[in-house]
Scaffold this motif. Structure first.
Motif, PDB file in Angstrom:
ATOM      1  N   ALA A  27       0.828  -1.207   0.000  1.00  0.00           N
ATOM      2  CA  ALA A  27       0.000   0.000   0.000  1.00  0.00           C
ATOM      3  C   ALA A  27       0.863   1.258   0.000  1.00  0.00           C
ATOM      4  O   ALA A  27       0.394   2.349  -0.321  1.00  0.00           O
ATOM      5  N   GLN A  28       2.146   1.095   0.341  1.00  0.00           N
ATOM      6  CA  GLN A  28       3.083   2.212   0.438  1.00  0.00           C
ATOM      7  C   GLN A  28       3.997   2.282  -0.791  1.00  0.00           C
ATOM      8  O   GLN A  28       4.771   3.214  -0.940  1.00  0.00           O
ATOM      9  N   ALA A  29       3.887   1.288  -1.681  1.00  0.00           N
ATOM     10  CA  ALA A  29       4.705   1.224  -2.899  1.00  0.00           C
ATOM     11  C   ALA A  29       3.854   1.728  -4.074  1.00  0.00           C
ATOM     12  O   ALA A  29       2.759   1.221  -4.317  1.00  0.00           O
ATOM     13  N   PHE A  30       4.366   2.708  -4.795  1.00  0.00           N
ATOM     14  CA  PHE A  30       3.578   3.375  -5.830  1.00  0.00           C
ATOM     15  C   PHE A  30       4.202   3.224  -7.215  1.00  0.00           C
ATOM     16  O   PHE A  30       5.416   3.116  -7.351  1.00  0.00           O
ATOM     17  N   LYS A  31       3.318   3.215  -8.228  1.00  0.00           N
ATOM     18  CA  LYS A  31       3.763   3.182  -9.620  1.00  0.00           C
ATOM     19  C   LYS A  31       3.371   4.497 -10.280  1.00  0.00           C
ATOM     20  O   LYS A  31       2.438   5.171  -9.850  1.00  0.00           O
ATOM     21  N   THR A  32       4.094   4.835 -11.326  1.00  0.00           N
ATOM     22  CA  THR A  32       3.900   6.101 -12.027  1.00  0.00           C
ATOM     23  C   THR A  32       3.315   5.823 -13.406  1.00  0.00           C
ATOM     24  O   THR A  32       3.888   5.064 -14.185  1.00  0.00           O
ATOM     25  N   LEU A  33       2.159   6.422 -13.678  1.00  0.00           N
ATOM     26  CA  LEU A  33       1.467   6.223 -14.949  1.00  0.00           C
ATOM     27  C   LEU A  33       1.366   7.553 -15.688  1.00  0.00           C
ATOM     28  O   LEU A  33       1.104   8.594 -15.080  1.00  0.00           O
ATOM     29  N   VAL A  34       1.570   7.498 -16.990  1.00  0.00           N
ATOM     30  CA  VAL A  34       1.523   8.716 -17.805  1.00  0.00           C
ATOM     31  C   VAL A  34       0.339   8.613 -18.764  1.00  0.00           C
ATOM     32  O   VAL A  34       0.148   7.595 -19.426  1.00  0.00           O
ATOM     33  N   THR A  35      -0.441   9.692 -18.801  1.00  0.00           N
ATOM     34  CA  THR A  35      -1.660   9.704 -19.605  1.00  0.00           C
ATOM     35  C   THR A  35      -1.668  10.916 -20.532  1.00  0.00           C
ATOM     36  O   THR A  35      -0.863  11.839 -20.383  1.00  0.00           O
ATOM     37  N   VAL A  36      -2.629  10.886 -21.436  1.00  0.00           N
ATOM     38  CA  VAL A  36      -2.857  12.042 -22.306  1.00  0.00           C
ATOM     39  C   VAL A  36      -4.352  12.347 -22.268  1.00  0.00           C
ATOM     40  O   VAL A  36      -5.188  11.443 -22.305  1.00  0.00           O
ATOM     41  N   GLY A  37      -4.661  13.635 -22.143  1.00  0.00           N
ATOM     42  CA  GLY A  37      -6.058  14.056 -22.087  1.00  0.00           C
ATOM     43  C   GLY A  37      -6.614  14.360 -23.460  1.00  0.00           C
ATOM     44  O   GLY A  37      -5.887  14.416 -24.449  1.00  0.00           O
ATOM     45  N   LYS A  38      -7.928  14.561 -23.489  1.00  0.00           N
ATOM     46  CA  LYS A  38      -8.608  14.931 -24.736  1.00  0.00           C
ATOM     47  C   LYS A  38      -7.987  16.202 -25.318  1.00  0.00           C
ATOM     48  O   LYS A  38      -7.924  16.380 -26.528  1.00  0.00           O
ATOM     49  N   SER A  39      -7.473  17.070 -24.436  1.00  0.00           N
ATOM     50  CA  SER A  39      -6.829  18.325 -24.848  1.00  0.00           C
ATOM     51  C   SER A  39      -5.448  18.086 -25.470  1.00  0.00           C
ATOM     52  O   SER A  39      -4.836  19.008 -25.965  1.00  0.00           O
ATOM     53  N   ARG A  40      -4.949  16.844 -25.382  1.00  0.00           N
ATOM     54  CA  ARG A  40      -3.610  16.407 -25.816  1.00  0.00           C
ATOM     55  C   ARG A  40      -2.529  16.785 -24.798  1.00  0.00           C
ATOM     56  O   ARG A  40      -1.344  16.599 -25.046  1.00  0.00           O
ATOM     57  N   ASP A  41      -2.914  17.337 -23.649  1.00  0.00           N
ATOM     58  CA  ASP A  41      -1.967  17.589 -22.570  1.00  0.00           C
ATOM     59  C   ASP A  41      -1.678  16.271 -21.851  1.00  0.00           C
ATOM     60  O   ASP A  41      -2.527  15.381 -21.807  1.00  0.00           O
TER      61      ASP A  41
END
Length: 159
Positions: free
Chosen positions: A46-60
């Motif tokens: 619960a203390q170990a985290f992963k990093t996810l990268v996304t793109v929005g509809k705005s392309r940001d």
């Protein structure tokens, strides 16, 4: 002569900001899940985290940091960053966009600073574990110190 310790950009950036951290390494982690790595390193999942990268509809682009055993809720994540919708970026886009490979992505030290949202469950802990920028290498950092390196928000973003 002693071998010089390998430091990642994440570690160098933390040191530049005079932020203390603990480093954890695991050889042969390429085929392991985040939960398996946390287990082998003796971390609370619960203390170990992963990093996810996304793109929005705005392309940001947006970065979400969630527990390794959880799944990002795309609707909650989109709402958290004010987008109509978001989607995960394609794996082949990760390295050119962030400078990190899949499985070694860290919220610290990306090529560009993207809005970063951490699952609010992180606030249950003084420190969290996350990737140090390469597969099988993690750092444990105090949440208040992480905020000195990158601006973050906290939201309920998991399913």
């Amino acid at each position: 002569m002693a071998k010089k310790e390998d430091k990642t950009n994440v570690m160098r950036l933390l040191e530049q900001k005079k932020i203390s951290y603990q480093k954890f390494s695991l050889e042969g982690a390429e085929d392991l899940t985040g939960l398996e790595i946390a287990d082998r390193l003796g971390e609370n999942p619960a203390q170990a985290f992963k990093t996810l990268v996304t793109v929005g509809k705005s392309r940001d682009h947006y970065v979400f940091v969630i527990p390794v055993g959880e799944e990002l809720d795309l609707k909650k994540a989109a709402k958290a960053v004010g987008e109509k919708s978001i989607e995960m970026i394609k794996q082949k886009e990760l390295l050119p966009l962030t400078g990190y490979v899949h499985g070694g992505c860290s919220p610290i030290g990306m090529k560009k600073l993207f809005p970063t949202c951490i699952h609010e469950g992180a606030k249950d802990f003084e420190e969290i574990y996350f990737s140090a920028g390469k597969i099988g290498c993690q750092v444990k950092v105090a949440l208040e110190d992480l905020q000195k390196v990158i601006p973050v928000t906290y939201e309920e973003i998991c399913k």
